[in-house]
Every structure is written in structure tokens, then in C-alpha cells.
Scaffold this motif. Structure first.
Motif, PDB file in Angstrom:
ATOM      1  N   SER A 149      -1.788   0.715 -11.661  1.00 44.36           N
ATOM      2  CA  SER A 149      -0.840  -0.366 -11.199  1.00 44.36           C
ATOM      3  C   SER A 149      -1.103  -0.762  -9.613  1.00 44.36           C
ATOM      4  O   SER A 149      -0.568  -1.648  -9.231  1.00 44.36           O
ATOM      5  CB  SER A 149       0.660  -0.080 -11.527  1.00 44.36           C
ATOM      6  OG  SER A 149       0.965   1.197 -10.782  1.00 44.36           O
ATOM      7  N   PHE A 174     -12.213   0.366  -5.910  1.00 49.39           N
ATOM      8  CA  PHE A 174     -10.968  -0.364  -6.015  1.00 49.39           C
ATOM      9  C   PHE A 174      -9.754   0.418  -6.361  1.00 49.39           C
ATOM     10  O   PHE A 174      -8.602  -0.161  -6.491  1.00 49.39           O
ATOM     11  CB  PHE A 174     -11.043  -1.698  -6.226  1.00 49.39           C
ATOM     12  CG  PHE A 174     -11.958  -2.463  -5.770  1.00 49.39           C
ATOM     13  CD1 PHE A 174     -11.749  -3.003  -4.365  1.00 49.39           C
ATOM     14  CD2 PHE A 174     -13.320  -2.838  -6.689  1.00 49.39           C
ATOM     15  CE1 PHE A 174     -12.780  -3.701  -3.915  1.00 49.39           C
ATOM     16  CE2 PHE A 174     -14.300  -3.167  -5.605  1.00 49.39           C
ATOM     17  CZ  PHE A 174     -13.940  -4.029  -4.492  1.00 49.39           C
ATOM     18  N   THR A 203     -12.338  -2.937   5.261  1.00 43.79           N
ATOM     19  CA  THR A 203     -13.010  -2.746   3.937  1.00 43.79           C
ATOM     20  C   THR A 203     -14.089  -3.468   3.752  1.00 43.79           C
ATOM     21  O   THR A 203     -15.407  -3.223   3.496  1.00 43.79           O
ATOM     22  CB  THR A 203     -12.172  -2.474   2.857  1.00 43.79           C
ATOM     23  OG1 THR A 203     -11.478  -3.819   3.049  1.00 43.79           O
ATOM     24  CG2 THR A 203     -11.166  -1.453   2.853  1.00 43.79           C
ATOM     25  N   THR A 204     -13.901  -5.007   3.448  1.00 41.27           N
ATOM     26  CA  THR A 204     -14.940  -5.912   3.230  1.00 41.27           C
ATOM     27  C   THR A 204     -16.253  -6.026   4.296  1.00 41.27           C
ATOM     28  O   THR A 204     -17.186  -5.895   4.046  1.00 41.27           O
ATOM     29  CB  THR A 204     -14.160  -7.307   3.002  1.00 41.27           C
ATOM     30  OG1 THR A 204     -13.141  -7.054   2.179  1.00 41.27           O
ATOM     31  CG2 THR A 204     -15.363  -8.092   2.548  1.00 41.27           C
ATOM     32  N   TYR A 232      -7.283  11.661  -4.272  1.00 43.45           N
ATOM     33  CA  TYR A 232      -8.350  11.189  -4.943  1.00 43.45           C
ATOM     34  C   TYR A 232      -9.087  10.743  -3.946  1.00 43.45           C
ATOM     35  O   TYR A 232      -8.794   9.976  -2.817  1.00 43.45           O
ATOM     36  CB  TYR A 232      -8.201  10.300  -6.069  1.00 43.45           C
ATOM     37  CG  TYR A 232      -7.967   8.978  -5.702  1.00 43.45           C
ATOM     38  CD1 TYR A 232      -6.632   8.427  -5.463  1.00 43.45           C
ATOM     39  CD2 TYR A 232      -9.008   7.849  -5.796  1.00 43.45           C
ATOM     40  CE1 TYR A 232      -6.391   7.012  -5.294  1.00 43.45           C
ATOM     41  CE2 TYR A 232      -8.792   6.480  -5.499  1.00 43.45           C
ATOM     42  CZ  TYR A 232      -7.538   6.204  -5.233  1.00 43.45           C
ATOM     43  OH  TYR A 232      -7.363   4.737  -4.986  1.00 43.45           O
ATOM     44  N   VAL A 290       0.746  -1.213   0.175  1.00 45.70           N
ATOM     45  CA  VAL A 290       0.092  -0.042  -0.129  1.00 45.70           C
ATOM     46  C   VAL A 290       1.015   1.128   0.136  1.00 45.70           C
ATOM     47  O   VAL A 290       0.455   2.328  -0.526  1.00 45.70           O
ATOM     48  CB  VAL A 290      -0.989   0.111   1.135  1.00 45.70           C
ATOM     49  CG1 VAL A 290      -1.715   1.296   1.258  1.00 45.70           C
ATOM     50  CG2 VAL A 290      -1.818  -1.160   0.996  1.00 45.70           C
ATOM     51  N   GLY A 293      -7.705  -5.572   3.834  1.00 41.30           N
ATOM     52  CA  GLY A 293      -8.801  -6.374   3.488  1.00 41.30           C
ATOM     53  C   GLY A 293     -10.026  -6.801   4.308  1.00 41.30           C
ATOM     54  O   GLY A 293     -11.055  -7.025   3.891  1.00 41.30           O
ATOM     55  N   PHE A 297      -3.236 -14.227  -5.239  1.00 43.77           N
ATOM     56  CA  PHE A 297      -4.741 -13.634  -5.730  1.00 43.77           C
ATOM     57  C   PHE A 297      -4.964 -14.096  -6.937  1.00 43.77           C
ATOM     58  O   PHE A 297      -5.960 -13.635  -7.634  1.00 43.77           O
ATOM     59  CB  PHE A 297      -5.077 -12.198  -5.780  1.00 43.77           C
ATOM     60  CG  PHE A 297      -4.735 -11.528  -4.239  1.00 43.77           C
ATOM     61  CD1 PHE A 297      -5.819 -11.743  -3.424  1.00 43.77           C
ATOM     62  CD2 PHE A 297      -3.446 -10.962  -3.693  1.00 43.77           C
ATOM     63  CE1 PHE A 297      -5.580 -11.253  -2.031  1.00 43.77           C
ATOM     64  CE2 PHE A 297      -3.310 -10.762  -2.416  1.00 43.77           C
ATOM     65  CZ  PHE A 297      -4.338 -10.814  -1.744  1.00 43.77           C
ATOM     66  N   PRO A 323     -15.676   2.141   0.897  1.00 48.24           N
ATOM     67  CA  PRO A 323     -14.886   1.908   2.183  1.00 48.24           C
ATOM     68  C   PRO A 323     -13.711   2.668   2.296  1.00 48.24           C
ATOM     69  O   PRO A 323     -13.396   3.380   3.365  1.00 48.24           O
ATOM     70  CB  PRO A 323     -14.704   0.601   2.275  1.00 48.24           C
ATOM     71  CG  PRO A 323     -15.799  -0.245   1.701  1.00 48.24           C
ATOM     72  CD  PRO A 323     -15.973   0.835   0.287  1.00 48.24           C
ATOM     73  N   GLY A 371      -7.068  -6.972  -4.083  1.00 52.06           N
ATOM     74  CA  GLY A 371      -7.800  -8.076  -3.417  1.00 52.06           C
ATOM     75  C   GLY A 371      -9.257  -7.854  -3.980  1.00 52.06           C
ATOM     76  O   GLY A 371     -10.275  -8.314  -3.354  1.00 52.06           O
ATOM     77  N   LEU A 417     -20.960   0.008  -2.959  1.00 48.94           N
ATOM     78  CA  LEU A 417     -19.497   0.574  -2.879  1.00 48.94           C
ATOM     79  C   LEU A 417     -19.708   1.731  -3.692  1.00 48.94           C
ATOM     80  O   LEU A 417     -18.858   2.630  -3.508  1.00 48.94           O
ATOM     81  CB  LEU A 417     -18.696  -0.602  -3.707  1.00 48.94           C
ATOM     82  CG  LEU A 417     -18.176  -1.587  -3.194  1.00 48.94           C
ATOM     83  CD1 LEU A 417     -17.626  -2.561  -4.209  1.00 48.94           C
ATOM     84  CD2 LEU A 417     -17.225  -1.322  -1.885  1.00 48.94           C
TER      85      LEU A 417
END
Ligand code: HEM
Length: 595
Positions: free
Chosen positions: A536, A532, A408-409, A493, A235, A405, A253, A466, A541, A461
Motif C-alpha cells: 500500500s 519502488f 530520485t529521478t 528493507y 512517506v 520525486g 497521479f 535511488p 509516482g 534502477l
């Protein structure tokens, strides 16, 4: 290096006068126009009719219009610093004009943007307004950059508070503040503490910044708080190390692996859902955190974590995510030295989380076994040159995946439960679709059949992304929309900003899953839907999250009818992620499952 969207002409070749033409022009204020003879002022933007004596007004004219039109006006008091409204005042007169604004009878404000051209705005303020309060009548007259298909607008945001800048507004009402930004421009300037930042409010601009990861990189103050959590993981890693890490983490993944994880996810989701009963009120936020935590822990460490450790890690994660925002704001406002309870919880939880991960990596290395989970993959992953992740890098990626992960989910699912709980018909239709899922061995092909469920999640979303804000830092001096930004400039952003533009999503606060029916979203520009991110650094995820959330929503609604608690109001809690403050639901088990 220069950045302009592809359909935007190169501003370097644009004659300066093109900017002048774009300068919005104000008609002379009614009460002064009588004193003014436009033909007496055939000057360009840099010229004024000088005030002859104290108390007289000074005027600035735009030459290109016929007759010339007044664009600036101030009162000269005879004091040296206030007479700067002579030739060239635009370069030097910001301060004198502010002084002039103290004049009780006529108050004006001038803003400028030296980098783009001359942007002048003049507006009257009520005499009683203070210099530091946001201007009441100031029109947003930032410069405009002409693109091929449309013009882009740039501006600074009013309402900055002393040394804190816009932090106060962002802290008090982050979503309201963010949502107000696009009306000021496509690229707007804010100040957070001592740091100047640019916010991208336009989808195409956002898209292009996300695509150019080399120029718009990571780093600086805003990533420091994240770095405290995830060290040098994906990140926050700068462009070059990021490329290498991403290559090595990507196989974790891979589509085939996800197919295997889907069955593990299903087992965990059903275990959580089966633990509920009709006699209790469901804590939607807490339960979705528990669910997401179990899924991440099982897919990352297979069965290496006991129930107790999972609960501990979950508590630590919550403390860390809540504390991260406190830490960041404290740093920006120069208060990092002030001890707070949230900061202390953050430090304790980070230390405990690090120890858990270090111990697990050591155990896996010792046993040398392939557990078929994400950690085994990370430890074994090599690229074509035989390069592998070091233990420290694996550690950072494990923390990254947990942080990026889980919360957020969980937030996505908690919002989805809240939104569907208000629509029983929608619940019935999702329940019907959930019959597509086999009892055992759910795979990606089954998830692909959950079309309505996925539309509901896509719309959730959109409304409540999130990850509500994210940061980029300019690696080299660049031109963005004709504006020269120095190296190290901070750009943000925000999926929330883009997703609430009414020109992209009419009535953006309405929950409408049908916006995502086939063909219905074709009009969206690139960068018009970015929960998301993109380029790049797009969420690695995203498919994992889609799979987990679709199985979870379908399984839960296949078993339970949800009803909101009467009178309950759900509000956004803007932390490191955007989650609901509380979602309390009544549960009714469907008759079919009781048989
Ligand atoms: C609804 C759920 C999720 C949302 C909304 C989300 C959103 C995002 C966003 C916006 C980014 C890009 C940040 C940037 O521009 O720098 C990102 C990056 C990332 N996400 Fe997610 N994410 C979600 C779920 C997950 C899951 C389930 C995982 C892992 C299991 C994950 C792992 C990551 C990682 C490792 C990155 C860094 C990627 C990189 O920089 O190469 N995320 N996520």
C-alpha cells in the motif's frame, strides 16, 4: 500476530528439538578432541561435563547425533563467573564465555538466540585477537527456520563497534556493508547506535513485510529525520492517516493526468537538452537535477514558479537531502547537539522551502483557479464522503512529492547517462527508438513504444536504486520467521541488497539491460525487484518517474552522442538517495539535428 511467508510452516507447532537439529554442529577442535570421550557425555543441549578444576576444559554436547557431538567448549579458570558452563549455561553463560575468550590458548565465542531456540556457535579465534575486533573464524551459525520450499536463516552481524554498533561500517562503506549481509542470513540483526534493527535480506520476506502495512508501519527514530523534511506527508504517515491521504492524493497521479503531464515533461526536457552545447563538458548530476526539478516544478505549479525560484528550490532540495543523512546519523549516535555546517544549511533551506510552499498555497486559494497542475488537484481533491486535504496536509504532500520525486529521478537519470555513455552501440539503438517520439504532444502511448529505453532504465534502477534503504516499524509484537519481535522493533528493507543477490541476478555488478527482455525475468520471486517498494506504500509516482525518465533518456540520446571523460571514475555517493558522485561527459551533437 505471526508472520511467516505462506510456504513456511508455523513454527509455533514445531517441536523444540527441530531447532536443535538445525543447530550447526562443530567437530571438536583438533587439539582438544583427544581429551574427550563422547560416550561420557550423553546429555542434551543444556548439559555439560563440568570442569573439575581450574584450567580444565568444559564440553557441551548435542544429544541427537550419534555419537553425541561437541557443540561448545570453554576453559574454566575456577573463578565463579566462568564456571557457568554447567547445566543451563546457554541461558546464562554468554558473559562467562566472553570472559573465557580472554584465555590466550583457547578462545571461543558462543552466541545464542533465546527466542528461536538454542543457537550455539563455537569458533576458535587466534590468541592475539582482541575481544572487540570482529571474530576471524566465527562461522555464521545462526538458527535456521524451515520453510516449505527452503529454509530461512537468521543471524546477528559481527563487527559492531562499542556504543556505535554498526553505524561505523554503514557510514564508511554503506553499499559494501549492505551487500555482505545476505550471506549472514535472510533476516539479520544489526545495532545502529543504541537501536537494534533487523534487515530483511530475502526477497519473499521483503515482499510480505511490504504487503502488510498494518503490522509493519512507519514511525520511530528513523522516520524522524524524514519527518523534519516532509512533515506528516504520505512517506511517513502512520497506517490509518496514510490510507486516507493516499486516497486523496491518488487522483493527482491518475493515468489521464499522466498523459497530460507527459507533454509538459517533454517541453521541459527539451528546454534543458537544447541549452547544452558541444563546447562544454556536461555535469550529468547537476543537469539531471535541474531537469527533474523543472519537471516537478512545472507539473506541480504549472508556470507559477519563475526560473529564479526554481533554481533556489533546487539548491534548497540539495541541501535538505544532503543534510538529512547527517541529521539521522547524528541523532543515532547521540551527537544531535553538535552544530555542523550541513545541519545549518539543512535548517535554512527547510525554512525557505516551507515559506515558498506556504505562499504558493495561499496564492492558489486566493485565485480559486484550476491551473491544471498537481497543486490544483491536491487542493480540489475530495473523497466519496466529501473529505478533503487541509492546507497543512496539502503543504506536506507538496514537500513530499518534491523530496520523493526530484532527487530520485535525477539520480536514476544521472546513472543512466553514465552507463550508456560507455556503450556507443546501445546509444545508437536508443537513438533509433527515439524517432518514435512525435515532435509535439508526447503522450503515454508514445512512451510505451520506448522498449529498449525502458529496459535500460529498469536495469539502471536494479543496479543503483535511488532509494537504497527504507524503514518499517512493528506496530504490535509479532513473530517474524519464528522470531518474536517486540512492538516497536525496527526493520529495514533495501532494494540495493535484494538487487545485488547473485542468486537472483548473476554477476550483479554487470550492466545488462537484456535481463529485462520479455520472459527473461520470469524466474524472479516476488520482492525480487523493488526499486519502488511495494504494497500500500508503493511509490505513488512510479509511472510518473518511468514516463519522465524514458522521455528524457530518449530525447537526450536522440540529440546527443555521449562520451565519458578519459580516466574519469564514477563512484556512488550514498546520501539520502544513491546517486553518482559526478558524471562528466563530452557531448557531440548528431548531424541530423544540426540540419
Ligand atoms: C526513480 C524514481 C523514484 C524512485 C526510485 C522512487 C522510490 C520510492 C520508494 C521505494 C518508495 C516507497 C518507500 C516506502 O517503502 O515507504 C516511494 C514512495 C513515494 N514516492 Fe517515489 N520514487 C521515485 C519517484 C517518485 C516521483 C517522481 C514521485 C512524485 C512525483 C514520487 C513520490 C513518492 C511518494 C509521494 C511516495 C510515498 C508513497 C506512500 O507512502 O504512499 N516518487 N518512492
Amino acid at each position: 500476530m505471526t508472520f511467516l511467508p505462506p510456504h513456511t510452516s508455523d513454527k509455533r507447532r514445531m517441536p523444540e528439538t527441530a531447532h536443535y537439529k538445525k543447530v550447526p554442529v562443530m567437530e571438536p577442535p583438533a587439539d582438544v578432541s583427544a581429551d574427550v570421550d563422547p560416550s561420557a557425555a550423553p546429555y542434551g543441549l543444556d548439559h555439560t561435563v563440568p570442569a573439575a578444576s581450574p584450567g580444565k576444559q568444559t564440553f557441551t554436547w548435542q544429544r541427537e547425533t550419534s555419537p553425541p557431538r561437541l557443540i561448545a567448549s570453554t576453559v574454566s579458570t575456577g573463578c565463579g563467573s566462568r564456571q557457568a558452563l554447567h547445566a543451563g549455561f546457554i541461558r546464562s553463560a554468554q558473559r562467562p564465555l566472553r570472559d573465557t575468550a580472554r584465555d590466550p590458548a583457547t578462545q571461543y565465542e558462543l552466541r545464542r538466540n533465546r527466542r528461536i531456540g538454542y543457537a550455539v556457535s563455537v569458533a576458535r579465534r587466534p590468541a592475539e585477537s582482541s575481544l572487540h575486533s570482529p571474530p576471524c573464524h566465527i562461522r555464521d551459525w545462526g538458527p535456521v527456520v524451515r520453510g516449505k520450499d527452503r529454509d530461512y536463516k537468521l543471524d546477528a552481524i559481527p563487527g559492531s563497534w562499542g556504543g556505535l554498533g554498526h553505524i561505523v561500517r554503514l557510514w564508511r562503506d554503506p553499499l559494501g556493508f549492505l551487500e555482505s549481509l545476505p550471506k549472514h542470513g535472510d533476516l539479520v540483526r544489526l545495532r545502529l547506535g543504541t537501536v537494534r534493527v533487523w534487515m530483511l535480506c530475502d526477497p519473499e520476506l521483503t515482499h510480505h513485510v511490504l504487503q502488510d502495512g498494518r503490522t509493519f508501519d512507519k514511525g520511530g527514530t528513523f522516520d524522524e529525520a524524514t519527518r523534519l523534511i516532509v512533515q506528516d506527508g504520505l512517506v511517513v504517515a502512520p497506517h490509518e492517516p496514510h490510507k486516507r491521504q493516499r486516497r486523496l492524493v491518488q487522483p493527482v497521479f491518475h493515468h489521464q493526468r499522466l498523459d497530460q503531464y507527459a507533454a509538459v515533461m517533454d517541453t521541459e526536457i527539451r528546454a534543458v537538452s537544447d541549452s547544452w552545447s558541444t563546447d562544454r563538458v556536461l555535469d550529468g548530476v547537476g543537469e539531471m537535477q535541474r531537469l527533474a526539478m523543472r519537471v516537478t516544478a512545472r507539473t506541480m505549479f504549472s508556470s507559477a514558479l519563475g526560473e529564479h525560484t526554481v533554481a533556489q528550490v533546487r539548491e534548497d532540495l540539495t541541501n535538505i537531502m544532503d543534510g538529512a543523512r547527517h541529521k539521522l546519523f547524528a541523532r543515532m549516535s547521540g551527537l544531535a547537539w553538535v552544530p555542523t555546517a550541513a545541519g545549518k544549511r539543512f535548517d535554512t533551506s527547510i525554512a525557505r522551502m516551507n515559506k515558498t510552499v506556504t505562499d504558493l498555497i495561499a496564492d492558489y486559494r486566493r485565485s480559486g483557479r484550476d491551473h491544471g497542475d498537481m497543486l490544483s488537484m491536491l487542493l480540489e481533491s475530495t473523497d466519496e464522503h466529501g473529505d478533503a486535504l487541509t492546507d497543512d496536509e496539502v503543504h506536506a504532500q507538496v514537500l513530499t512529492v518534491f523530496m520523493a520525486g526530484t532527487e530520485t529521478t535525477a539520480s536514476l537519470l544521472a546513472w543512466a547517462l553514465h552507463l550508456v555513455s560507455e556503450d556507443e552501440d546501445l546509444q545508437d539503438r536508443i537513438r533509433e527508438e527515439a524517432r518514435e517520439l512525435p515532435n509535439e504532444g508526447v503522450g503515454l502511448a508514445d512512451v510505451g513504444k520506448l522498449k529498449l529505453t525502458r529496459r535500460v532504465l529498469t536495469e539502471t534502477l536494479r543496479m543503483y536504486p535511488p532509494v537504497w534503504i527504507f524503514h518499517r516499524r512493528l506496530r504490535t509484537e509479532s513473530k517474524v520467521l519464528g522470531t518474536r519481535l517486540p512492538e516497536g522493533s525496527n526493520l529495514f528493507y533495501s532494494p540495493y541488497v535484494i538487487h545485488h543477490r547473485p542468486d537472483l541476478y548473476p554477476e550483479p555488478h554487470e550492466f545488462r539491460p537484456d535481463r529485462w527482455l520479455p520472459g527473461a525475468s520470469d524466474h524472479l520471486p516476488k520482492g525480487g525487484y523493488v526499486p519502488f517498494g511495494g504494497g500500500s506504500r508503493k511509490c505513488i509516482g512510479d509511472e510518473f518517474a518511468h514516463t519522465e525518465s524514458a522521455i528524457a533518456l530518449a530525447r537526450i540520446l536522440g540529440t546527443w552522442r555521449l562520451r565519458p571523460m578519459p580516466g574519469e571514475v564514477v563512484r556512488p555517493a550514498v546520501k539520502a538517495s544513491l546517486r553518482p558522485d559526478a558524471v562528466r561527459l563530452r557531448l557531440y551533437r548528431h548531424a541530423r539535428q544540426e540540419a
